[in-house]
Every structure is written in structure tokens, then in C-alpha cells.
Write an enzyme that holds these catalytic residues in place. Sequence first.
Site, short mmCIF file in Angstrom:
data_model
loop_
_atom_site.label_atom_id
_atom_site.label_comp_id
_atom_site.label_asym_id
_atom_site.label_seq_id
_atom_site.Cartn_x
_atom_site.Cartn_y
_atom_site.Cartn_z
N PRO A 62 24.39 33.61 40.63
CA PRO A 62 25.01 33.92 41.98
C PRO A 62 25.48 35.35 42.01
O PRO A 62 25.72 35.79 43.50
CB PRO A 62 26.14 32.86 42.09
CG PRO A 62 26.50 32.80 40.85
CD PRO A 62 25.18 32.63 39.96
N ASP A 122 26.47 24.69 31.32
CA ASP A 122 28.05 24.94 31.06
C ASP A 122 28.84 23.85 31.23
O ASP A 122 28.80 23.30 32.53
CB ASP A 122 28.53 26.30 31.88
CG ASP A 122 28.12 27.59 31.01
OD1 ASP A 122 27.40 27.39 29.96
OD2 ASP A 122 28.60 28.32 31.41
N GLU A 182 22.60 34.69 27.03
CA GLU A 182 22.31 34.90 28.64
C GLU A 182 21.39 36.10 28.52
O GLU A 182 20.35 36.24 29.17
CB GLU A 182 23.43 35.04 29.42
CG GLU A 182 23.09 35.34 30.92
CD GLU A 182 24.32 35.29 31.64
OE1 GLU A 182 24.55 34.12 32.24
OE2 GLU A 182 24.95 36.45 31.98
N LYS A 225 39.17 24.41 23.38
CA LYS A 225 39.96 23.84 24.76
C LYS A 225 39.10 23.48 25.99
O LYS A 225 39.58 23.05 26.90
CB LYS A 225 40.91 24.83 25.05
CG LYS A 225 42.16 25.09 24.23
CD LYS A 225 43.01 26.29 24.64
CE LYS A 225 44.01 26.56 23.66
NZ LYS A 225 44.72 27.85 23.96
N PHE A 239 28.38 21.54 26.10
CA PHE A 239 29.14 21.95 24.96
C PHE A 239 30.48 21.96 25.53
O PHE A 239 31.03 22.55 26.35
CB PHE A 239 28.87 23.15 24.20
CG PHE A 239 27.56 23.14 23.82
CD1 PHE A 239 26.29 22.88 24.41
CD2 PHE A 239 27.48 23.06 22.27
CE1 PHE A 239 25.07 23.04 23.71
CE2 PHE A 239 26.20 23.02 21.60
CZ PHE A 239 25.17 22.77 22.39
N ALA A 240 31.41 21.13 24.74
CA ALA A 240 32.87 21.22 24.89
C ALA A 240 33.71 21.41 23.84
O ALA A 240 34.16 20.67 23.01
CB ALA A 240 33.28 20.06 25.66
N VAL A 241 33.67 22.62 23.39
CA VAL A 241 34.30 23.17 22.03
C VAL A 241 35.51 23.65 22.37
O VAL A 241 35.97 24.41 23.21
CB VAL A 241 33.49 23.95 21.36
CG1 VAL A 241 34.10 24.59 19.98
CG2 VAL A 241 31.75 23.50 21.01
N ASP A 294 32.16 24.05 32.32
CA ASP A 294 33.28 24.50 32.86
C ASP A 294 32.86 24.63 34.44
O ASP A 294 32.76 25.48 35.03
CB ASP A 294 33.91 25.96 32.53
CG ASP A 294 32.99 26.90 32.38
OD1 ASP A 294 31.86 26.77 31.82
OD2 ASP A 294 33.12 28.06 32.69
C1 UD2 Z 1 28.51 33.29 31.03
C2 UD2 Z 1 27.54 32.13 31.30
C3 UD2 Z 1 27.41 31.32 30.11
C4 UD2 Z 1 27.17 32.36 28.85
C5 UD2 Z 1 27.87 32.99 28.86
C6 UD2 Z 1 27.74 34.43 27.69
C7 UD2 Z 1 27.05 31.29 33.43
C8 UD2 Z 1 27.66 30.62 34.75
N1 UD2 Z 1 27.73 31.31 32.24
O1 UD2 Z 1 29.66 32.43 31.13
O2 UD2 Z 1 26.57 30.21 30.08
O3 UD2 Z 1 25.84 32.71 28.91
O4 UD2 Z 1 28.09 33.87 29.91
O5 UD2 Z 1 27.99 33.95 26.50
O6 UD2 Z 1 26.09 31.61 33.53
N2 UD2 Z 1 32.08 26.93 25.23
C9 UD2 Z 1 32.65 25.96 24.54
N3 UD2 Z 1 34.07 26.54 23.88
C10 UD2 Z 1 34.48 27.99 24.05
C11 UD2 Z 1 33.55 29.02 24.37
C12 UD2 Z 1 32.19 28.20 25.27
O7 UD2 Z 1 32.57 24.85 24.58
O8 UD2 Z 1 35.37 28.22 23.38
C13 UD2 Z 1 30.82 26.57 25.83
C14 UD2 Z 1 31.16 25.78 27.09
O9 UD2 Z 1 30.09 24.82 27.32
C15 UD2 Z 1 30.94 26.84 28.18
C16 UD2 Z 1 29.93 27.69 27.70
O10 UD2 Z 1 29.82 27.70 26.04
O11 UD2 Z 1 30.82 26.43 29.43
C17 UD2 Z 1 29.78 29.40 28.13
O12 UD2 Z 1 30.86 29.90 27.79
P1 UD2 Z 1 31.89 30.52 28.89
O13 UD2 Z 1 31.84 29.47 30.12
O14 UD2 Z 1 33.31 30.80 28.19
O15 UD2 Z 1 30.97 31.77 29.19
P2 UD2 Z 1 31.14 32.68 30.42
O16 UD2 Z 1 32.21 32.27 31.49
O17 UD2 Z 1 31.31 34.34 30.25
#
Ligand code: UD2
Length: 296
Positions: free
Chosen positions: A177, A154, A246, A68, A64-66, A156
Site C-alpha cells: 500500500p 503477517d 520481502e 511478543k 508466525f507469532a514468535v 500483526d
Molecule cells: C514488513 C513486511 C513483513 C516482512 C518485513 C521485512 C508487510 C505488511 N510486512 O513488515 O512481511 O517482509 O517487512 O522483514 O508487508 N514476527 C514474529 N516475531 C517477531 C518478528 C516478526 O512473529 O519478533 C513475524 C510476524 O508474523 C510478523 C512478521 O514476522 O507479522 C513480519 O515482521 P514485522 O511485522 O515486524 O515486519 P514489518 O512490520 O517490518
Amino acid sequence: IRVLFSFLEYVDGRYPQPSITQGRTDIVSVTPWLAPVVWEGTFHPVLLDSIYQKRNITVAATVFAVGKYIRFLKDFLETAEQHFFVGFRVKVYVFTDRPNEVPKVKMAAGRELVVHSVPNSKRWQEISARRMEIIQTLIEETLNKDVDYIFCLDVDSKFHSRWGTESLGELVAVIHPGYYKDDRSKFPYERRPTSRAYVAPGEGDFYYCGGAFGGVLAEVHQLAQTCRKNFEDDAKEGIEAAWQEESHLNRYMLLNKPSKVLSPEYLWQDFKARNAEVLVIRFSGVIKNYNEIRPN
Ligand code: UD2
């Protein structure tokens, strides 16, 4: 070099004699429910590939790439070309609200990019959590015909080294990790009993990542459907689990044990120094400025 070495070892169908008494001693490579835990040095890549090549499998990945987050897609796709199931049929499904900004990445024969439009959302939590619903629908509508395995990843993140057939299984989870040496009382499970993601004190096996999971279609469908329903039923009661989908995934994996567990080699985080038992980082989350890239 590692790949070349494995290949040379395998020439003429020969490979190192397997042993059941010699091997890595610094890690655990099987769970108490007898699922393999995949670490470098516990498998032979060329041998494994030869088994799956005969089965002519197709592997899907969703990403998903929503908003930014579109900026991460190019590196994700380019590095997937170099490391993710190289030599196999692969379909990468990109979900974005900015289809015109999807980078043109040259893909090898047998590999395909499919772009789907999805709406943006005001809350990043929604974007992350709604992935389960979209994955469920994707499996119902399109994948059944010609895909065998699916991984949900994910965006990113980048691949740095092989992620291949050693990761295949019915239901596959990746160890987070950040917590794998911790006592389970420290895991950031949802701790409110009112949530459907609740995990009680003294329960839990590992803390798994929301950023990577997979398996065969039927299993991932069941997982996505259950997590989606539980997330939505919680929302109706005004509850959002600590780590959105998650948390629900962790609850699901506690009740439905994964048949294969991938070590933190399969989702490291770039801000963390590599630990000694992690011989290879295969896939890792890039460093990002949350305030800058999230909608709020
Ligand atoms: C963690 C988890 C993530 C998710 C989240 C809780 C890992 C490495 N990451 O990362 O999978 O469970 O906690 O919700 O385990 N996205 C968009 N646009 C946005 C926001 C999110 O495209 O504006 C998508 C994108 O693919 C991103 C994913 O959703 O990789 C997860 O969002 P995140 O990376 O901001 O979540 P994060 O870092 O808190």
C-alpha cells in the site's frame, strides 16, 4: 450488506450481465502480462464461490507469532473466521515459540487450527526471514496431501472484509500500500548488486508486500525455496537485503511474474488514511510499537 446484495443478485443462478466496455475506470485491473489485478467491483463473489465450491478446495494459511507477536494472534484468528474463505475448508498453520499461549478461538466446521513450535531468535530480521524456510518445509512435509492453495500472512494484521476465492491463482502477490503510486525508482528494492535480491534501476513492475503472498503449493514451494536459498547465500557473504525476505520476494516476482495480483485492498496499513480508489479494506496491518515488541 454487500454480501447479502451479491447473494440476492445471484438468486436462481442469475447475476448481472458481464460487460467488456463498462466497469471501473479509476483503477487498472490487468497487468501488462495479463494477470488480473483484483479490486472491489471487478468480480462477483457469489459467482466465483460457486465455481470453487464445485472443486471442493482446501485453503491453507500460515502465520508466525514468535515472541511478543503472540499478542496479535487472537484478533488475526477471530477476524479470519469472519472474512477469510468463509464457507470453504481452511487450515490455519500457526508457528510460535509459545504454543501454550495460542488463544482458543472457536472455528466453524471445516476449519482447523494447527500449531507448530518454532524457536525464537535474537534478531527480528531472522524471525521474519526464516519464515521462507519453514514454509518450504511445511509444504514438503505435510501439505501436499490435502491442500490446494496456501497464503502466507503477517500476524500483526486483521481482516475487515471478504478475502475469498477471487484471490486464488497459481502465484499470487499483493501490491504494497505504501508505494503503488510511486515511480519504480522510489521502490525500496535491494539496490546493492552484490545481493541476490538486487533489482537494477529502471527495472521492476510493482513493489509487493512480504506480509501476504500465496498460490498453489508447487508455486509457493518454489518461491519459498528460492528466497530462502538466496537469503542464506547472501548471509554467507555477510549481506542482508534491505527488507529481508520481502526484498527476495520482490526479486522473485520480477523474474517469475505473479499470475494474479491483489490490490492494496488486501494489505492496507492502519496508520494510512484510505485512498479513494480503495473501496474496501479487506486486510490491514495494525499499528505497532516496533521498539516494544521486537526482540531488539
Ligand atoms: C514488513 C513486511 C513483513 C516482512 C518485513 C521485512 C508487510 C505488511 N510486512 O513488515 O512481511 O517482509 O517487512 O522483514 O508487508 N514476527 C514474529 N516475531 C517477531 C518478528 C516478526 O512473529 O519478533 C513475524 C510476524 O508474523 C510478523 C512478521 O514476522 O507479522 C513480519 O515482521 P514485522 O511485522 O515486524 O515486519 P514489518 O512490520 O517490518
